[in-house]
Design a protein around this motif. Structure first.
Motif: not given
Length: 449
Positions: A157-162, A167-169, A176-178, A128-131
């Motif tokens: 991890v729990a917050r990103i999954l939930a 909201e993360l835009l 690709n993560v979005y 999710y950080n684009g490594h």
């Protein structure tokens, strides 16, 4: 110290950068080259900290000020042990400091942990950080997910999954993560902590951020909200422990809110088995724990099976052994004495030093990294007169050697180009930046004329 000193630092995360900073402040005759296997600096600050943590990422500003010093040079896209070896570096430098950190997942030795749908938190964070070195796709197929751990990585991890993808835009997540998060069918994320609420490793800031989403209801299950004398002592002695406990207790008694996704926190639940059918995760079995009076726990023999379709373990980071260097597989660290790397006989390997998580293990906050780097640098400076002089101490020698091997290296000026490019990508969308993910695209932007 009058002798000119050339030092190579391996790893451009906080540990390596702080080591470089201590070195150049020690003497005006020191110059430092910081190498990294990635085309970019900052290590886990760029690829480990969750993208919805802009305040934590402000540490980049402090690191940038250090890297702007003319006596520090960044050399990216060079893998230590593969692209360049210790004996090759010794041709150009008086000493080498290993600061490669820890980016792999520590193992969790329970049955079923290798089932399809069981993941490491560090791998997920890299995605999710684009490594650039992880797959572009992630199998987000579970409606109910378990997260195992009681630290900030587990919370991330729990917050990103939930959270919902929209909201993360506002963050720097790549496209690709979005798209991957947007397609996720998740409704419930269950976070399990083996110990009690007074023993968690969350920081209050991280914990509060769980509750910021308008789409996620944070649910504290009261069965595990228990305290013994060891817990009460921890709350008396440490302010942030008391703050975390207060937050959890307040959440446990508040009225429920109707939100489309739920994030459950359970305490005194130890994972004992990942359950599977046809090779896939179908559940997690935990054993209820009880406090033993000193803040530790023991099993009660009472087990619960939780219906989940994915499990993420966030039980710690693990460093990776480097070619031609000793490594303690039990602790995941390089054997050392005050930062001096030791061989199998316990003798200092001349000119070799270490700092950061690969030196002390993946513990402590960034502030600890500064003191750790200072100890290593002091050892190095004490040894200056004993260090073997390099054959070619010129500023350009190592660059000519690396380019002669056909390596497409990146530098500080190139990173600044990539940095500006990512910021520009984000501007039309009202975002601070959008990360470039592919390694060849990053190096191309860095080295564009």
């Amino acid at each position: 110290m009058d002798r000119p000193l050339r030092v190579a630092v391996i790893g451009a995360g906080p540990a390596g950068i702080y080591a470089a900073d201590h070195l150049i402040k020690a003497s005006e005759t020191v110059t430092v080259d910081i190498f990294d296997k990635l085309p970019t600096p900052y290590g886990l600050i760029r690829y480990g900290v969750a993208p919805d943590h802009p305040r934590i990422k402000e540490i980049v500003n402090a690191l940038t000020r250090i890297l702007n010093n003319e006596r520090i040079r960044f050399i990216g896209n060079v893998a230590y042990g593969t692209d360049v070896k210790p004996e090759e570096l010794s041709r150009f430098y008086d000493a080498t400091v290993i600061a490669t950190g820890a980016e792999k997942d520590r193992a969790l030795d329970i049955p079923g942990i290798d089932l399809q749908g069981s993941f490491g938190a560090a791998d997920f964070a890299s995605w999710y950080n684009g490594h650039p070195d992880v797959p572009r796709e992630w199998p987000l197929e579970a409606k109910e997910v378990a997260v195992i751990g009681a630290g900030n990585v587990a919370i991330d991890v729990a917050r990103i999954l939930a959270k919902t993808a929209d909201e993360l835009l506002v963050t720097e997540i790549p496209e690709n993560v979005y798209q991957g998060l947007k397609a996720s069918p998740v409704t419930d994320v269950h976070l399990f902590s083996r110990r009690g609420p007074a023993q968690v490793k969350f920081t209050p800031q991280e914990l509060r951020e769980l509750d910021h989403s308008p789409n996620v209801e944070v649910i504290i299950h009261p069965e595990g909200i228990e305290f013994d004398e060891g817990s009460l002592e921890a709350m008396r002695q440490t302010r942030h422990v008391k703050m975390c406990v207060d937050i959890l207790q307040n959440w446990a008694v508040r009225d429920p809110r109707d939100r489309p996704r739920r994030l459950h926190l359970y305490f005194l639940q130890a994972p004992v088995e990942v359950l599977g059918e046809d090779g896939k995760v179908v559940g997690l079995r935990t054993e209820t724990q009880e406090l033993t009076g000193d803040g530790w726990v023991r099993g009660t023999g009472e087990f619960t099976d939780w219906p989940v379709q994915a499990v993420y373990r966030a039980v710690g980071y693990l460093s990776t052994a480097l070619p031609d260097l000793p490594f303690d597989t039990k602790t995941g660290t390089i054997p050392h004495q005050a930062g001096r790397i030791l061989d199998l006989d316990g003798e200092h390997i001349p000119g070799m030093y270490t700092t950061g998580w690969i030196k002390r293990g993946p513990v402590g906050l960034i502030g600890h990294t500064k003191g750790d780097a200072n100890e290593t640098v002091q050892s190095l400076l004490e040894d200056v007169e004993k260090l073997p002089a390099p054959v070619d101490p010129t500023h350009e020698g190592v660059l000519e050697y690396l380019r002669g091997r056909g390596l497409e290296i990146t530098d500080w000026e190139g990173w600044q180009k990539l940095d500006a490019h990512e910021v520009t990508l984000g501007e039309p969308h009202g975002r601070k930046r959008i990360k470039v993910v592919a390694r060849d695209e990053m190096t191309g932007i860095c080295n564009a004329v």
